[in-house]
Design a protein around this motif. Structure first.
Motif, mmCIF file in Angstrom:
data_model
loop_
_atom_site.group_PDB
_atom_site.id
_atom_site.type_symbol
_atom_site.label_atom_id
_atom_site.label_comp_id
_atom_site.label_asym_id
_atom_site.label_seq_id
_atom_site.Cartn_x
_atom_site.Cartn_y
_atom_site.Cartn_z
ATOM 1 N N LEU A 1 -5.030 -0.958 -0.760
ATOM 2 C CA LEU A 1 -5.795 -0.540 0.411
ATOM 3 C C LEU A 1 -6.796 -1.605 0.813
ATOM 4 O O LEU A 1 -6.985 -1.876 2.008
ATOM 5 C CB LEU A 1 -6.503 0.781 0.103
ATOM 6 C CG LEU A 1 -7.332 1.380 1.247
ATOM 7 C CD1 LEU A 1 -6.427 1.693 2.435
ATOM 8 C CD2 LEU A 1 -8.066 2.637 0.782
ATOM 9 N N LYS A 2 -7.453 -2.217 -0.191
ATOM 10 C CA LYS A 2 -8.407 -3.308 0.106
ATOM 11 C C LYS A 2 -7.689 -4.473 0.781
ATOM 12 O O LYS A 2 -8.188 -5.044 1.770
ATOM 13 C CB LYS A 2 -9.058 -3.775 -1.196
ATOM 14 C CG LYS A 2 -9.907 -5.035 -1.090
ATOM 15 C CD LYS A 2 -11.112 -4.827 -0.209
ATOM 16 C CE LYS A 2 -12.091 -5.994 -0.293
ATOM 17 N NZ LYS A 2 -11.482 -7.285 0.057
ATOM 18 N N LYS B 1 1.616 6.520 -6.981
ATOM 19 C CA LYS B 1 0.514 7.390 -7.388
ATOM 20 C C LYS B 1 0.890 8.859 -7.244
ATOM 21 O O LYS B 1 0.577 9.688 -8.119
ATOM 22 C CB LYS B 1 -0.718 7.087 -6.533
ATOM 23 C CG LYS B 1 -1.931 7.953 -6.909
ATOM 24 C CD LYS B 1 -2.755 8.300 -5.714
ATOM 25 C CE LYS B 1 -3.772 9.365 -6.079
ATOM 26 N NZ LYS B 1 -4.582 9.776 -4.937
ATOM 27 N N ARG C 1 -4.099 7.782 -12.982
ATOM 28 C CA ARG C 1 -5.319 7.029 -12.681
ATOM 29 C C ARG C 1 -5.009 5.542 -12.463
ATOM 30 O O ARG C 1 -5.608 4.892 -11.600
ATOM 31 C CB ARG C 1 -6.318 7.193 -13.827
ATOM 32 C CG ARG C 1 -6.895 8.603 -13.916
ATOM 33 C CD ARG C 1 -7.746 8.765 -15.161
ATOM 34 N NE ARG C 1 -8.345 10.084 -15.225
ATOM 35 C CZ ARG C 1 -8.986 10.575 -16.291
ATOM 36 N NH1 ARG C 1 -9.115 9.802 -17.385
ATOM 37 N NH2 ARG C 1 -9.488 11.796 -16.281
ATOM 38 N N GLN D 1 -6.926 -3.518 4.305
ATOM 39 C CA GLN D 1 -8.119 -3.487 5.148
ATOM 40 C C GLN D 1 -8.646 -4.889 5.436
ATOM 41 O O GLN D 1 -9.373 -5.088 6.407
ATOM 42 C CB GLN D 1 -9.212 -2.649 4.480
ATOM 43 C CG GLN D 1 -8.901 -1.157 4.463
ATOM 44 C CD GLN D 1 -9.981 -0.362 3.768
ATOM 45 O OE1 GLN D 1 -10.798 -0.916 3.036
ATOM 46 N NE2 GLN D 1 -9.978 0.954 3.977
ATOM 47 N N LEU E 1 0.832 -1.208 0.000
ATOM 48 C CA LEU E 1 0.000 0.000 0.000
ATOM 49 C C LEU E 1 0.864 1.253 0.000
ATOM 50 O O LEU E 1 0.583 2.205 -0.755
ATOM 51 C CB LEU E 1 -0.918 -0.018 1.227
ATOM 52 C CG LEU E 1 -1.769 1.240 1.438
ATOM 53 C CD1 LEU E 1 -2.698 1.459 0.242
ATOM 54 C CD2 LEU E 1 -2.564 1.137 2.736
ATOM 55 N N GLN F 1 0.929 4.015 -2.999
ATOM 56 C CA GLN F 1 0.634 5.423 -2.726
ATOM 57 C C GLN F 1 1.771 6.316 -3.221
ATOM 58 O O GLN F 1 1.534 7.418 -3.759
ATOM 59 C CB GLN F 1 0.386 5.614 -1.229
ATOM 60 C CG GLN F 1 -0.925 5.022 -0.748
ATOM 61 C CD GLN F 1 -1.087 5.086 0.754
ATOM 62 O OE1 GLN F 1 -0.089 5.170 1.495
ATOM 63 N NE2 GLN F 1 -2.326 5.056 1.229
ATOM 64 N N GLN G 1 -3.698 5.112 -9.087
ATOM 65 C CA GLN G 1 -4.777 5.201 -8.089
ATOM 66 C C GLN G 1 -5.489 3.855 -7.953
ATOM 67 O O GLN G 1 -5.852 3.443 -6.849
ATOM 68 C CB GLN G 1 -5.780 6.280 -8.503
ATOM 69 C CG GLN G 1 -6.973 6.420 -7.564
ATOM 70 C CD GLN G 1 -6.562 6.819 -6.157
ATOM 71 O OE1 GLN G 1 -5.820 7.788 -5.975
ATOM 72 N NE2 GLN G 1 -7.039 6.096 -5.146
ATOM 73 N N ALA G 2 -5.658 3.142 -9.061
ATOM 74 C CA ALA G 2 -6.262 1.810 -9.004
ATOM 75 C C ALA G 2 -5.399 0.850 -8.203
ATOM 76 O O ALA G 2 -5.905 0.030 -7.416
ATOM 77 C CB ALA G 2 -6.487 1.276 -10.416
ATOM 78 N N ASP H 1 -5.985 1.529 -4.610
ATOM 79 C CA ASP H 1 -7.259 0.961 -4.134
ATOM 80 C C ASP H 1 -7.123 -0.532 -3.859
ATOM 81 O O ASP H 1 -7.659 -1.052 -2.869
ATOM 82 C CB ASP H 1 -8.349 1.210 -5.169
ATOM 83 C CG ASP H 1 -8.680 2.685 -5.315
ATOM 84 O OD1 ASP H 1 -8.354 3.460 -4.391
ATOM 85 O OD2 ASP H 1 -9.251 3.057 -6.358
ATOM 86 N N ILE H 2 -6.412 -1.248 -4.741
ATOM 87 C CA ILE H 2 -6.217 -2.687 -4.546
ATOM 88 C C ILE H 2 -5.401 -2.962 -3.293
ATOM 89 O O ILE H 2 -5.737 -3.835 -2.476
ATOM 90 C CB ILE H 2 -5.534 -3.297 -5.785
ATOM 91 C CG1 ILE H 2 -6.475 -3.216 -6.989
ATOM 92 C CG2 ILE H 2 -5.154 -4.752 -5.514
ATOM 93 C CD1 ILE H 2 -5.829 -3.628 -8.288
#
Length: 377
Positions: free
Chosen positions: A181-182, A125, A171, A185, A118, A122, A174-175, A178-179
């Motif tokens: 981060l998921k 990005k 962009r 989490q 992550l 980041q 950013q994807a 998101d992956i």
């Protein structure tokens, strides 16, 4: 003279013989009368004296057709939580029996690799976004130079294409964020519903694998009956039909209403599954309990109402002792319904005016005359 004496002798002998025969005939007649008289007394039936409290008048009533079933109590809302990543459990915040709310943190997994991914995503990005911003500024500058006639339109178009490429790269980064981060989490296990923890299969320091079950949660506020009946009894199934049931180990008779019915029968068992909503509030301890019940049909059958405890031999050939036209009778009946809670049986086979006896007789008492003792109250 001798002839006369001889004649008198014969006359005396004949009189004596006639007297003896008469006496014997009289004795035989008396003996015959004495034997016949007791026989007539034995054939005469004896009366049975009862009081009004010994008899129960038969009343007319209705019986509801019932279809027996077995099933279980289950929670309408329940969830099984599995691990989405392979990691080590660090903090376990829930125990069996704990009430939890939706979104509450139950477990933290130490997934350092995902955290590092992550952070890298980041950073990438941020770099891509900075390059996109720089390309945008360059495009805007060349647009001004184009308007002033200092550069060609081709040079401006090249800067615009470069900006679009840098923007798409940002962009894409950013994807990736998101992956990552998921995945990060996924190491934070939260409750998907409000309810009670019924099972915990993870301990602090334990390494869990992807797909491993960690917790079982049920919402105890909404319980229902889950049951099946053979497909040849599908006519008894209708949404809204009443259900009477008894939880194993609980003597109370409870009620429910059919709420859902499976549209097809199970291919293996040839049974149809249905669900019913209990009318009474059930304890969470009832979840998983076996139940026996009956589906009450909307069609009613007329019969006679008698006390259930006066029906003998219920399991095989039920019968009752009755008084019909002042005579004791033993009548077999068809048992249509048994209401244990109210001690009522709905039967078929009796007649208007019959009285069921609270006393039990023997076959020798059948057809004996009954008299009521008016002195008893």
């Amino acid at each position: 003279m001798q002839l006369k004496s001889h004649t008198m002798f014969h006359l005396l002998q004949s009189s004596r013989l006639a007297l003896i025969v008469g006496i014997l005939s009289f004795n035989f007649a008396l003996t015959g009368c004495g034997q016949k008289e007791p026989t007539q007394k034995q054939a005469e039936p004896q009366n049975i004296e009862l009081i009004a409290q010994d008899l129960v008048a038969v009343q007319s009533g209705d019986s509801v057709q019932m279809t027996a079933f077995t099933g279980t109590i289950r929670a309408v809302n329940q969830s099984s939580i599995q691990a989405q990543v392979s990691a080590t459990a660090t903090n376990v915040n829930a125990q069996v029996g704990d009430k939890v709310q939706k979104g509450q943190i139950l477990l933290r997994l130490n997934n350092q690799d995902n955290a590092a991914r992550l952070a890298q995503a980041q950073a990438n990005k941020a770099s891509a976004q900075a390059q996109a911003n720089q390309a945008k500024l360059m495009m805007e500058r060349k647009l001004r130079l184009l308007n002033q006639g200092f550069i060609s339109k081709v040079e401006y178009e090249q800067s615009r294409v470069d900006y679009q490429a840098q923007l798409e790269n940002a962009r894409a980064q950013q994807a990736n964020v998101d992956i990552a981060l998921k995945a990060d989490q996924d190491g934070l296990i939260k409750s998907p519903i409000s309810g009670v923890i019924t099972a915990r299969q993870v301990e602090p320091g334990q390494t869990v694998a992807i797909g491993q079950t960690l917790f079982e949660i049920v919402d105890t506020n909404q319980l229902e009956i889950q049951a099946k009946v053979p497909s040849d009894m599908q006519s008894a199934l209708s949404v809204g039909n009443q259900v009477e049931y008894q939880i194993q180990g609980n003597p109370n008779r409870l009620t429910a209403v059919i709420s859902r019915i499976s549209p097809i029968a199970d291919q293996a068992s040839r049974q149809i599954e249905f669900f019913a909503t209990p009318k009474e509030t059930l304890s969470s301890l009832s979840i998983g309990s076996f139940i026996d019940g009956n589906i009450m049909s909307s069609q009613k059958i007329s019969g006679q109402i008698v006390p259930l405890d006066l029906v003998k031999n219920i399991e095989s050939q039920p019968y009752v002792w009755i008084v019909r036209q002042n005579k004791i009778m033993k009548v077999q009946v068809e048992l249509l319904e048994q209401r244990y809670k109210d001690n009522i049986a709905v039967v078929r086979g009796l007649e208007t005016g019959d009285h069921v006896s609270r006393l039990e007789f023997t076959d020798a008492d059948i057809k004996k005359t009954v008299t009521l003792d008016s002195k008893q109250k």
